[in-house]
Design a protein around this motif. Sequence first.
Motif, PDB file in Angstrom:
ATOM      1  N   HIS A   1       0.869  -1.146   0.042  1.00 11.62           N
ATOM      2  CA  HIS A   1      -0.127  -0.055  -0.089  1.00 11.62           C
ATOM      3  C   HIS A   1       0.842   1.291  -0.089  1.00 11.62           C
ATOM      4  O   HIS A   1       0.416   2.401  -0.394  1.00 11.62           O
ATOM      5  CB  HIS A   1      -0.794  -0.151   1.280  1.00 11.62           C
ATOM      6  N   ASP A   2       2.145   1.074   0.392  1.00 13.78           N
ATOM      7  CA  ASP A   2       3.073   2.331   0.421  1.00 13.78           C
ATOM      8  C   ASP A   2       4.421   1.889  -0.355  1.00 13.78           C
ATOM      9  O   ASP A   2       5.516   1.973   0.609  1.00 13.78           O
ATOM     10  CB  ASP A   2       3.315   2.693   1.904  1.00 13.78           C
TER      11      ASP A   2
ATOM     12  N   LYS B   1       6.141   3.391  -2.414  1.00 15.10           N
ATOM     13  CA  LYS B   1       7.290   4.412  -2.542  1.00 15.10           C
ATOM     14  C   LYS B   1       7.908   4.621  -1.119  1.00 15.10           C
ATOM     15  O   LYS B   1       9.177   4.831  -1.037  1.00 15.10           O
ATOM     16  CB  LYS B   1       6.842   5.574  -3.249  1.00 15.10           C
ATOM     17  N   GLY B   2       7.136   4.759  -0.275  1.00 13.33           N
ATOM     18  CA  GLY B   2       7.596   4.664   1.348  1.00 13.33           C
ATOM     19  C   GLY B   2       8.585   3.798   1.630  1.00 13.33           C
ATOM     20  O   GLY B   2       9.701   4.084   1.926  1.00 13.33           O
TER      21      GLY B   2
END
Lengths: 235, 235
Positions: free
Chosen positions: A187-188, A190-191
């Motif tokens: 869900h993240d 890039k993070g």
Amino acid sequence: MRKVEVCFSPELIQLHELEDKIVVVVDIFRATSTMVAAVANGVKEILPFPDLESCREMQQKGFLIGGERNGLTAPGFEMGNSPVAYLKGEHAGRSLAMTTTNGTQAIEKSKQASQILIGAFANLQATVSYIQSQTEDVLIHCAGWKGHFNLEDSIYAGALAKALEATHLAEDDGAIAMKALFETVGHDLKGFLSQASHAKRLQNHGIEHDIDFCLSYDLYDLVVKVNAEGFLVKV
Amino acid sequence: MRKVEVCFSPELIQLHELEDKIVVVVDIFRATSTMVAAVANGVKEILPFPDLESCREMQQKGFLIGGERNGLTAPGFEMGNSPVAYLKGEHAGRSLAMTTTNGTQAIEKSKQASQILIGAFANLQATVSYIQSQTEDVLIHCAGWKGHFNLEDSIYAGALAKALEATHLAEDDGAIAMKALFETVGHDLKGFLSQASHAKRLQNHGIEHDIDFCLSYDLYDLVVKVNAEGFLVKV
């Protein structure tokens, strides 16, 4: 149920059976993302080369040439390894010869497969649909970084294994591990991947746009496959 | 801050610098778990061998011999590769010569390290405390399965990287990935690892007790290290 397995490095590919399998080659930062972007934006075909010199020779034959080593455009090459350089369609209709640090070598080492596909987040769902229309088991071949496991290719492997779970069983520990990791961090993307060693290398090159592109899902309804002559083309 | 990195297979160890590092060799199912169990239960020293034959010759020199191939006790060997065989202390005081499919090879390939430790869940916290008392960076060398990535050794790598996070930065993508995976599945190690290919192989051998032992945390306050003569001994 069909099966999906993962190889984390071209240095380990000899441990896997490739025959009768669909091999999905992935080098998220940036070779396979760039290949998908190029074909999606009109490039007619891509011929991968393991070395700079034979790639360079293709310029005389009318090919556009793209070459990168350690993240930088190789001397004398028109194109580096940036997907965003293809987005305006300026190279539509051209044939592209391309060599990169990791990605093109992984394609070369996949030659025994029944089919070779080029994987990227940009065409994940299209690749899933295509694979589900075929009968073979799947091996995801991560290009890695100079032989090392890398995070972005491995997370793609997890994303693909997850997206295939209705039809393909996670067969080996690599597929199980990466599917579980993707379920946690997908869900993240890039993070999570901002920690990755290669993302850090790329950030030093000031190519934030490339990273954004490489981590974007399903931009194209397009499957890229290596044909019988070794060219990467739209299916 | 010091650093921690992970190598997923002895087939990739040549990509890593070992000099000036503490290398933690791990083969959870079952070589390094067995080594820790043996030393914790009084075995004086363990000499690892890559092959069955040279291991077998040590019997004449008074060694207890332990040997396994593909999960089964090797012909003519007194001990296989089961940690629970040492728990009653029946072999206290003995010297053990040992060879296994994956674990002893990984030790052999770690020889350039400044220190080699033997890792298991059974002595995780003790190993963490010892490492934190030293100055070197850490490389976790997963024995894997015949060159392949495996889930149990990799999850141990994640557990160790997590336990070291106050003092050691996850340096490479392998350490980052496995630390994140451990954070997700570490509370149910047995449930998660029941999917692992090697756990399934072991279940077929009917050694449920071994699996339980190998996945139990911190049974011993003990560090096992390879000494200058190549023997595994209590620190």
